[in-house]
Every structure is written in structure tokens, then in C-alpha cells.
Design a protein around this motif. Structure first.
Motif, PDB file in Angstrom:
ATOM      1  N   LYS A   1      50.206  41.917  40.685  1.00 59.16           N
ATOM      2  CA  LYS A   1      50.169  42.834  39.544  1.00 59.16           C
ATOM      3  C   LYS A   1      49.264  42.291  38.440  1.00 59.16           C
ATOM      4  N   HIS A   2      49.376  40.996  38.164  1.00 63.37           N
ATOM      5  CA  HIS A   2      48.522  40.401  37.136  1.00 63.37           C
ATOM      6  C   HIS A   2      47.049  40.610  37.471  1.00 63.37           C
ATOM      7  N   ILE A   3      46.713  40.392  38.749  1.00 59.99           N
ATOM      8  CA  ILE A   3      45.314  40.528  39.164  1.00 59.99           C
ATOM      9  C   ILE A   3      44.865  41.975  39.010  1.00 59.99           C
ATOM     10  N   ARG A   4      45.759  42.914  39.312  1.00 63.84           N
ATOM     11  CA  ARG A   4      45.410  44.315  39.127  1.00 63.84           C
ATOM     12  C   ARG A   4      45.118  44.605  37.654  1.00 63.84           C
ATOM     13  N   VAL A   5      45.931  44.053  36.779  1.00 64.54           N
ATOM     14  CA  VAL A   5      45.703  44.244  35.342  1.00 64.54           C
ATOM     15  C   VAL A   5      44.325  43.699  34.949  1.00 64.54           C
ATOM     16  N   LEU A   6      43.995  42.501  35.435  1.00 65.06           N
ATOM     17  CA  LEU A   6      42.689  41.914  35.130  1.00 65.06           C
ATOM     18  C   LEU A   6      41.565  42.771  35.701  1.00 65.06           C
ATOM     19  N   GLU A   7      41.802  43.352  36.883  1.00 63.11           N
ATOM     20  CA  GLU A   7      40.770  44.167  37.525  1.00 63.11           C
ATOM     21  C   GLU A   7      40.538  45.455  36.733  1.00 63.11           C
ATOM     22  N   VAL A   8      41.636  46.132  36.366  1.00 62.43           N
ATOM     23  CA  VAL A   8      41.509  47.370  35.588  1.00 62.43           C
ATOM     24  C   VAL A   8      40.803  47.089  34.262  1.00 62.43           C
ATOM     25  N   ALA A   9      41.039  45.897  33.707  1.00 59.90           N
ATOM     26  CA  ALA A   9      40.389  45.521  32.455  1.00 59.90           C
ATOM     27  C   ALA A   9      38.921  45.159  32.664  1.00 59.90           C
ATOM     28  N   GLY A  10      38.491  45.080  33.915  1.00 58.79           N
ATOM     29  CA  GLY A  10      37.099  44.743  34.201  1.00 58.79           C
ATOM     30  C   GLY A  10      36.796  43.262  34.136  1.00 58.79           C
ATOM     31  N   LEU A  11      37.834  42.438  34.002  1.00 59.44           N
ATOM     32  CA  LEU A  11      37.598  40.998  33.855  1.00 59.44           C
ATOM     33  C   LEU A  11      37.396  40.308  35.197  1.00 59.44           C
ATOM     34  N   VAL A  12      37.915  40.897  36.271  1.00 60.68           N
ATOM     35  CA  VAL A  12      37.670  40.361  37.607  1.00 60.68           C
ATOM     36  C   VAL A  12      37.310  41.526  38.527  1.00 60.68           C
ATOM     37  N   SER A  13      36.665  41.195  39.646  1.00 57.31           N
ATOM     38  CA  SER A  13      36.447  42.181  40.691  1.00 57.31           C
ATOM     39  C   SER A  13      37.110  41.666  41.949  1.00 57.31           C
ATOM     40  N   VAL A  14      37.582  42.580  42.779  1.00 59.91           N
ATOM     41  CA  VAL A  14      38.305  42.218  43.993  1.00 59.91           C
ATOM     42  C   VAL A  14      37.604  42.876  45.170  1.00 59.91           C
ATOM     43  N   THR A  15      37.251  42.079  46.177  1.00 61.23           N
ATOM     44  CA  THR A  15      36.613  42.635  47.369  1.00 61.23           C
ATOM     45  C   THR A  15      37.465  42.309  48.580  1.00 61.23           C
ATOM     46  N   ALA A  16      37.582  43.291  49.472  1.00 61.70           N
ATOM     47  CA  ALA A  16      38.408  43.104  50.661  1.00 61.70           C
ATOM     48  C   ALA A  16      37.684  42.209  51.659  1.00 61.70           C
ATOM     49  N   ASP A  17      38.416  41.266  52.234  1.00 64.34           N
ATOM     50  CA  ASP A  17      37.864  40.366  53.244  1.00 64.34           C
ATOM     51  C   ASP A  17      38.956  40.219  54.298  1.00 64.34           C
ATOM     52  N   ALA A  18      38.884  41.086  55.311  1.00 70.72           N
ATOM     53  CA  ALA A  18      39.967  41.192  56.294  1.00 70.72           C
ATOM     54  C   ALA A  18      41.245  41.540  55.548  1.00 70.72           C
ATOM     55  N   GLN A  19      42.336  40.929  55.882  1.00 74.23           N
ATOM     56  CA  GLN A  19      43.554  41.242  55.131  1.00 74.23           C
ATOM     57  C   GLN A  19      43.645  40.445  53.830  1.00 74.23           C
ATOM     58  N   ARG A  20      42.691  39.576  53.586  1.00 69.65           N
ATOM     59  CA  ARG A  20      42.675  38.840  52.327  1.00 69.65           C
ATOM     60  C   ARG A  20      41.870  39.604  51.288  1.00 69.65           C
ATOM     61  N   ARG A  21      42.067  39.247  50.020  1.00 65.77           N
ATOM     62  CA  ARG A  21      41.261  39.824  48.939  1.00 65.77           C
ATOM     63  C   ARG A  21      40.640  38.683  48.160  1.00 65.77           C
ATOM     64  N   ARG A  22      39.324  38.730  47.997  1.00 69.27           N
ATOM     65  CA  ARG A  22      38.640  37.707  47.205  1.00 69.27           C
ATOM     66  C   ARG A  22      38.565  38.186  45.766  1.00 69.27           C
ATOM     67  N   VAL A  23      39.050  37.358  44.841  1.00 67.90           N
ATOM     68  CA  VAL A  23      39.035  37.689  43.422  1.00 67.90           C
ATOM     69  C   VAL A  23      37.908  36.916  42.757  1.00 67.90           C
ATOM     70  N   HIS A  24      37.104  37.636  41.984  1.00 66.71           N
ATOM     71  CA  HIS A  24      35.901  37.059  41.377  1.00 66.71           C
ATOM     72  C   HIS A  24      35.912  37.329  39.879  1.00 66.71           C
ATOM     73  N   LEU A  25      35.645  36.292  39.092  1.00 71.97           N
ATOM     74  CA  LEU A  25      35.610  36.450  37.632  1.00 71.97           C
ATOM     75  C   LEU A  25      34.328  37.138  37.192  1.00 71.97           C
ATOM     76  N   GLU A  26      34.475  38.152  36.340  1.00 66.19           N
ATOM     77  CA  GLU A  26      33.308  38.870  35.816  1.00 66.19           C
ATOM     78  C   GLU A  26      32.995  38.351  34.414  1.00 66.19           C
ATOM     79  N   ALA A  27      32.112  37.383  34.355  1.00 68.97           N
ATOM     80  CA  ALA A  27      31.827  36.733  33.076  1.00 68.97           C
ATOM     81  C   ALA A  27      31.236  37.718  32.069  1.00 68.97           C
ATOM     82  N   ALA A  28      30.570  38.755  32.548  1.00 65.28           N
ATOM     83  CA  ALA A  28      29.937  39.710  31.631  1.00 65.28           C
ATOM     84  C   ALA A  28      30.972  40.390  30.745  1.00 65.28           C
TER      85      ALA A  28
END
Lengths: 121, 121
Positions: free
Chosen positions: A48-75
Motif C-alpha cells: 500500500k505504501h508503494i502504491r501511495v508513492l506511485e500515485v504521487a509520482g515519486l516512484v514507478s513500478v514495472t512488472a517483471d514476471a510476478q515480481r515488481r521492480r520499484v524505481h525512484l523518480e528523482a524528477a
DNA sequence: GTTGTTTTCAACCGATTGGTTGACAAGGGG
DNA sequence: CCCCTTGTCAACCAATCGGTTGAAAACAAC
């Protein structure tokens, strides 16, 4: 950066766990499980925390098989800095202007320009 | 800046009305009534917002007869900028390092001079 | 194709939030 | 002195938040 975007971004960072996650992500991308490991809360809570960060645009999440890679959006962080610094500088500029005016009242450089109310305290 | 202070400061700015108030205060100190004037919500609501900003350390309030003068504390904004920029720069540094490594893998300029743990500087 | 891993979805809970209204405290101006 | 302005306190309400548990989706691996 629009108002509701700022709402979400500031709100996202108003939680220590989410700021921790941001800190962790400065070391490199991570999966949800990796990010959850240090905490004793449930994986769903971290998700849930990661979803909040994603909706805020602070991180992006990309699917990698059943895993999800979380990436910080410094911009997005840069957008926040812009908002804060604009106001910080405006306030400081006003303050130094006020100080200059006070200093001028205190020691008038051109004696003739001193109006009747001009008094040394 | 401690964790719970960051909590309160970010949370305080996660609301458009409170950010508006901060913007207004960059033009100079104001009373609660002056700050409330532009909004169609109750004075009590604005009073609460100001209290939130005060607890977060973003403004200071001094009593002036039955009025209260609200003053923007630019130093607290600086604390927020420090937190964000630290992480922003860390992420960008990591990214440019990664890009350098990838570029090096793509076109190894001096094949022999690149040791396994590679340090050019 | 069944099993195991990773992650999200859904429903729920207690605490907090942003707003309201009503009462009242603190002072200045007639 | 009376009252009017300024602002807070108190109680309340609906909505949101951070957490939980249980179930299920997506996919790898055997």
C-alpha cells in the motif's frame, strides 16, 4: 506541478516508513519484497505504501514476471524542491528588504531625504 | 530535522489551503482574520490550519492584543529542502554512475586499462 | 499440471483529519 | 461601562489513513 499533485507528493512523504523506502531506493531499484523485508509489518502494508508513492509520482513500478521492480523518480523530488525553494526565497528576500529599510531608517545616508518622522532611537 | 518533525512539516504542506497560506505569508506577516478572508470556510477552520502549520514549525504566532500575528519561518522550509535534495542527488548520482558503467560496457575505450573493479580516478 | 512464490485485492478496524456549529475568552473603541 | 471585534475551545461528523487478515491472481519451476 499542479495542486493535487503537490497534495499527493507531500502527503506521501509525510510518513516515516515511506521516507525510509525512498531512502532505500536511492541505493537502487528494489522489489516489493525486498523493500518490505526490514519492517515487521505485513507485506500488504508495504504494498500500500508503494502504491501511495506511485500515485504521487515519486516512484514507478514495472512488472517483471510476478515480481515488481520499484524505481525512484528523482524528477518528482525536484518538483517539490522547486515549490519549497520558491517560497523560502520569497520570504528571505522580503526579510532582507525589511532589514534594509530598517537599516536605512536607522542611519539615513542622505540627510535631506529624512522626513520629519525620521528619528534616531 | 527529526523524523516526527518531517512528518508534521510534510503533512502540513500536503493541503492546498495551507500551502496557500504559506504563499500569502511570503508577502509579509498577517493576522488570522486576514488569512481567512479569501476563503469561504469558517474562521475556525483557518485557525486550525494555522495551528497545524505552527505545530509543524513552519510559522510562528505572536499575540498582539486580541489579534494574532502569523509569521512564516523560512528556516523550516530550508530543512525540508535539505531532506529532499539529499535523496534527489543520491538518486541522480547513482543513475549517472549506472549510465557511465553501461556506456563503458558498450564502448570500452581503453580495454586494457580497465581493471575488474575499475577505478579511473 | 500441480506446487510454490510474489504481490495485489477486498473487507474491516481504530485513529486522525478537515470541516461544521455554538459558546466563550480577551481586549479596544464608542 | 458596555459591546463589538478577534480568535480559540469543545463537541461533533463524514472521510481518509495505516494497519490487519483472508483470498486470489500471475507466473516460475518442478
Amino acid at each position: 506541478m499542479a495542486g493535487h499533485e503537490l497534495d499527493r507528493a507531500f502527503a506521501a512523504l509525510a510518513d516515516g516508513t515511506r521516507r525510509d523506502i525512498v531512502s532505500r531506493l536511492t541505493l537502487g531499484d528494489a522489489t516489493v519484497g525486498e523493500l518490505a523485508a526490514p519492517y515487521d509489518v505485513s507485506l500488504q502494508a508495504i504494498s500500500k505504501h508503494i502504491r501511495v508513492l506511485e500515485v504521487a509520482g515519486l516512484v514507478s513500478v514495472t512488472a517483471d514476471a510476478q515480481r515488481r521492480r520499484v524505481h525512484l523518480e528523482a524528477a518528482a523530488l525536484a518538483g517539490l524542491v522547486r515549490w519549497i525553494e520558491r517560497h523560502q526565497r520569497a520570504a528571505e528576500a522580503r526579510l532582507s528588504l525589511l532589514e534594509a529599510v530598517l537599516a536605512d531608517l536607522d542611519s539615513p545616508t542622505s540627510p535631506n531625504t529624512t522626513p520629519t518622522k525620521g528619528k534616531t532611537s
